[in-house]
Design a protein around this motif. Structure first.
Motif, PDB file in Angstrom:
ATOM      1  N   CYS A  75       0.854  -1.194   0.000  1.00 35.93           N
ATOM      2  CA  CYS A  75       0.000   0.000   0.000  1.00 35.93           C
ATOM      3  C   CYS A  75       0.883   1.235   0.000  1.00 35.93           C
ATOM      4  CB  CYS A  75      -0.894  -0.004   1.238  1.00 35.93           C
ATOM      5  SG  CYS A  75      -1.947   1.462   1.333  1.00 35.93           S
ATOM      6  N   GLN A  76       0.360   2.314  -0.607  1.00 36.44           N
ATOM      7  CA  GLN A  76       1.133   3.571  -0.621  1.00 36.44           C
ATOM      8  C   GLN A  76       1.367   4.109   0.786  1.00 36.44           C
ATOM      9  OE1 GLN A  76      -0.830   6.406   0.385  1.00 36.44           O
ATOM     10  NE2 GLN A  76      -2.622   5.077   0.557  1.00 36.44           N
ATOM     11  N   ASP A  77       0.449   3.798   1.717  1.00 40.13           N
ATOM     12  CA  ASP A  77       0.658   4.216   3.107  1.00 40.13           C
ATOM     13  C   ASP A  77       1.506   3.166   3.797  1.00 40.13           C
ATOM     14  OD1 ASP A  77       0.673   4.969   5.698  1.00 40.13           O
ATOM     15  OD2 ASP A  77      -1.493   5.258   5.895  1.00 40.13           O
ATOM     16  N   LYS A 153       2.266   0.954  10.641  1.00 38.54           N
ATOM     17  CA  LYS A 153       0.831   1.154  10.895  1.00 38.54           C
ATOM     18  C   LYS A 153       0.320   2.326  10.069  1.00 38.54           C
ATOM     19  CE  LYS A 153      -2.874  -0.006  13.311  1.00 38.54           C
ATOM     20  NZ  LYS A 153      -3.923   0.638  12.524  1.00 38.54           N
ATOM     21  N   GLY A 154      -0.618   2.011   9.183  1.00 42.88           N
ATOM     22  CA  GLY A 154      -1.206   3.023   8.307  1.00 42.88           C
ATOM     23  C   GLY A 154      -2.117   3.978   9.062  1.00 42.88           C
ATOM     24  N   GLY A 155      -2.276   5.176   8.496  1.00 46.07           N
ATOM     25  CA  GLY A 155      -3.055   6.223   9.163  1.00 46.07           C
ATOM     26  C   GLY A 155      -4.556   6.010   9.092  1.00 46.07           C
ATOM     27  N   GLY A 156      -5.041   5.454   7.973  1.00 40.72           N
ATOM     28  CA  GLY A 156      -6.488   5.330   7.782  1.00 40.72           C
ATOM     29  C   GLY A 156      -7.148   4.469   8.845  1.00 40.72           C
ATOM     30  N   SER A 157      -6.523   3.346   9.151  1.00 43.36           N
ATOM     31  CA  SER A 157      -7.112   2.456  10.155  1.00 43.36           C
ATOM     32  C   SER A 157      -6.831   2.963  11.568  1.00 43.36           C
ATOM     33  CB  SER A 157      -6.593   1.028   9.964  1.00 43.36           C
ATOM     34  OG  SER A 157      -5.192   0.997  10.004  1.00 43.36           O
ATOM     35  N   GLU A 158      -5.645   3.567  11.752  1.00 45.92           N
ATOM     36  CA  GLU A 158      -5.319   4.084  13.087  1.00 45.92           C
ATOM     37  C   GLU A 158      -6.290   5.206  13.481  1.00 45.92           C
ATOM     38  OE1 GLU A 158      -3.338   2.359  14.698  1.00 45.92           O
ATOM     39  OE2 GLU A 158      -2.144   3.483  16.138  1.00 45.92           O
ATOM     40  N   ASN A 189     -13.746   3.646   6.008  1.00 47.86           N
ATOM     41  CA  ASN A 189     -12.517   4.430   6.247  1.00 47.86           C
ATOM     42  C   ASN A 189     -11.258   3.604   6.511  1.00 47.86           C
ATOM     43  OD1 ASN A 189     -13.535   7.182   6.005  1.00 47.86           O
ATOM     44  ND2 ASN A 189     -14.737   6.690   7.816  1.00 47.86           N
ATOM     45  N   PRO A 190     -11.352   2.509   7.279  1.00 45.60           N
ATOM     46  CA  PRO A 190     -10.097   1.778   7.565  1.00 45.60           C
ATOM     47  C   PRO A 190      -9.753   0.712   6.526  1.00 45.60           C
ATOM     48  CG  PRO A 190     -11.849   0.962   8.978  1.00 45.60           C
ATOM     49  CD  PRO A 190     -12.484   1.985   8.084  1.00 45.60           C
ATOM     50  N   CYS A 191     -10.301   0.822   5.301  1.00 47.58           N
ATOM     51  CA  CYS A 191     -10.005  -0.137   4.234  1.00 47.58           C
ATOM     52  C   CYS A 191     -10.326  -1.576   4.632  1.00 47.58           C
ATOM     53  CB  CYS A 191      -8.561  -0.035   3.771  1.00 47.58           C
ATOM     54  SG  CYS A 191      -8.113   1.564   3.097  1.00 47.58           S
ATOM     55  N   PRO A 192     -11.607  -1.877   4.919  1.00 47.01           N
ATOM     56  CA  PRO A 192     -11.952  -3.261   5.260  1.00 47.01           C
ATOM     57  C   PRO A 192     -11.737  -4.214   4.083  1.00 47.01           C
ATOM     58  CG  PRO A 192     -13.943  -1.899   5.014  1.00 47.01           C
ATOM     59  CD  PRO A 192     -12.761  -0.978   4.906  1.00 47.01           C
ATOM     60  N   GLN A 277      -7.158  -2.386  12.385  1.00 49.75           N
ATOM     61  CA  GLN A 277      -6.070  -2.643  11.430  1.00 49.75           C
ATOM     62  C   GLN A 277      -6.682  -2.988  10.073  1.00 49.75           C
ATOM     63  OE1 GLN A 277      -2.537  -2.775  11.456  1.00 49.75           O
ATOM     64  NE2 GLN A 277      -2.997  -3.117   9.305  1.00 49.75           N
ATOM     65  N   CYS A 278      -6.168  -2.363   9.042  1.00 51.18           N
ATOM     66  CA  CYS A 278      -6.698  -2.631   7.700  1.00 51.18           C
ATOM     67  C   CYS A 278      -6.225  -3.995   7.185  1.00 51.18           C
ATOM     68  CB  CYS A 278      -6.227  -1.546   6.750  1.00 51.18           C
ATOM     69  SG  CYS A 278      -4.431  -1.472   6.655  1.00 51.18           S
ATOM     70  N   HIS A 279      -6.678  -4.325   5.969  1.00 54.05           N
ATOM     71  CA  HIS A 279      -6.262  -5.609   5.371  1.00 54.05           C
ATOM     72  C   HIS A 279      -4.757  -5.670   5.126  1.00 54.05           C
ATOM     73  CE1 HIS A 279      -5.414  -3.932   1.430  1.00 54.05           C
ATOM     74  NE2 HIS A 279      -6.416  -3.117   1.683  1.00 54.05           N
ATOM     75  N   GLN A 281      -2.237  -5.846   6.768  1.00 55.61           N
ATOM     76  CA  GLN A 281      -1.826  -6.201   8.134  1.00 55.61           C
ATOM     77  C   GLN A 281      -0.374  -6.622   8.069  1.00 55.61           C
ATOM     78  OE1 GLN A 281      -1.677  -6.275  11.105  1.00 55.61           O
ATOM     79  NE2 GLN A 281      -2.482  -8.038  12.167  1.00 55.61           N
ATOM     80  N   ARG A 282       0.528  -5.697   8.462  1.00 57.76           N
ATOM     81  CA  ARG A 282       1.952  -5.936   8.226  1.00 57.76           C
ATOM     82  C   ARG A 282       2.720  -6.048   9.533  1.00 57.76           C
ATOM     83  NH1 ARG A 282       1.600  -0.671   4.549  1.00 57.76           N
ATOM     84  NH2 ARG A 282       0.297  -0.204   6.333  1.00 57.76           N
ATOM     85  N   HIS A 283       3.350  -7.173   9.750  1.00 62.22           N
ATOM     86  CA  HIS A 283       4.323  -7.269  10.845  1.00 62.22           C
ATOM     87  C   HIS A 283       5.262  -8.422  10.568  1.00 62.22           C
ATOM     88  CE1 HIS A 283       1.952 -10.559  12.784  1.00 62.22           C
ATOM     89  NE2 HIS A 283       0.918  -9.866  12.370  1.00 62.22           N
TER      90      HIS A 283
HETATM   91  S1  SF4 Z   1      -5.804   1.965   5.946  1.00 67.18           S
HETATM   92 FE1  SF4 Z   1      -4.323   0.370   5.337  1.00 67.18          FE
HETATM   93  S2  SF4 Z   1      -4.870  -0.234   3.229  1.00 67.18           S
HETATM   94 FE2  SF4 Z   1      -5.920   1.717   3.712  1.00 67.18          FE
HETATM   95  S3  SF4 Z   1      -4.523   3.287   2.915  1.00 67.18           S
HETATM   96 FE3  SF4 Z   1      -4.009   3.005   5.102  1.00 67.18          FE
HETATM   97  S4  SF4 Z   1      -2.388   1.426   5.138  1.00 67.18           S
HETATM   98 FE4  SF4 Z   1      -3.329   1.377   3.109  1.00 67.18          FE
END
Ligand code: SF4
Length: 288
Positions: A75-77, A153-158, A189-192, A277-279, A281-283
């Protein structure tokens, strides 16, 4: 004098080795989606009824394949750089300090991996330029090794995550209602499909931390506490009945998993954190 007790020999770990490990982990985490997430996406595809939902799940699986094959971010984020460290008490870090070694690894990883730098000043929005400072959570544990977990950790889900100090009288049902409500209000919003990490109990800051740690558990694993395992199963069913679906286009797959951590709390409190946490899911982790 040591009072007759044997002195434990300290194992030396080099700061440079830690830097290299952190760099590699952040590149790996941002490019290679975990096998547990991929398996969960495939399972969801089999169960999803909505045509749009199926299409999105196929695209997420395809996206993960392309990222892996071409060595580019999922993902770009590419997230803020969250790092969990379990440092053995019989370890000594030589040749630099631990925090700086980790931050240097983040710097190098985000530069060399062509990962977006997302850390900025809260008001001026000026980018820090290298995705530091890392968010470092340090636990001192027995032993002479260091375990490092990189969890971008991406911003959209956080942004959709919350800490709430509830009144104890709401009980388990009240807690479950808050978690489901949080996912409902988060919508697309959190990219489900999302993974929901819930922390119950502890102080204000501890609740948030155990919710984030809950996200590290492999998807598909069962909570060792039978009461929490039943709670997770019930929450997953209720969340997937909301109908938000993949990317909010409708469907059964709003969440891939719900993970709950619980610890004792103050007699006057019932703290709850919901870390979404969005899809993506990175760790990734390593033990040195
Ligand atoms: S919430 Fe997750 S999938 Fe959506 S833009 Fe942010 S990091 Fe990417």
């Amino acid at each position: 004098m040591n009072g007759g007790k044997e002195l434990t020999e300290m194992r030396e770990l080099s700061a440079a080795e830690i830097t290299k490990a952190v760099k590699d982990l952040f590149i790996d985490a941002n490019i290679n989606l975990g096998e547990d997430v991929l398996a969960a996406l495939h399972r969801a595809l089999e169960q999803e009824e909505s045509p749009q939902g199926k299409e999105i799940l196929n695209e997420l699986i395809e996206n993960a394949r392309i990222a892996k094959e071409e060595g580019i971010a999922i993902c770009q984020d590419t997230g803020l750089a969250v790092v969990f460290v379990e440092l053995g008490q019989d370890c000594h870090v030589a040749g630099g300090d631990l925090s700086e070694a980790i931050n240097e690894g983040v710097r190098q990883g985000y530069q060399e991996g062509y990962l977006r730098k997302s850390a900025c000043h809260p008001f001026t929005r000026a980018n820090t330029g290298d995705n530091t400072p890392a968010i470092i959570h340090l636990d001192i544990v027995p032993g002479d090794t260091i375990k490092i977990i990189a969890a971008p950790k991406g911003g959209g889900s956080e942004n959709m995550s919350r800490v709430m100090m509830l009144t104890p009288s709401v009980g388990m049902e009240g807690v479950k209602d808050f978690i489901v409500q949080r996912v409902r209000e988060s919508g697309a919003n959190p990219c489900p499909p999302v993974i929901v990490g819930a922390g119950i109990g502890g102080t204000f800051e501890q609740t948030a931390l155990i919710a984030k740690k809950a996200l590290l558990r492999p998807i598909g694993s069962t909570n060792p506490d039978p009461e929490l395992a039943a709670m997770e199963a019930d929450l997953l069913t209720r969340i997937n009945n909301l109908g938000i679906g993949p990317q909010g286009y409708g469907g059964r797959t709003t969440a891939l998993a719900v993970h709950v951590n619980m610890i004792p709390c103050h007699i006057a409190s019932l703290s709850l954190a919901v870390n979404i946490q969005c899809h993506a899911q990175r760790h990734k982790e390593v033990v040195i």
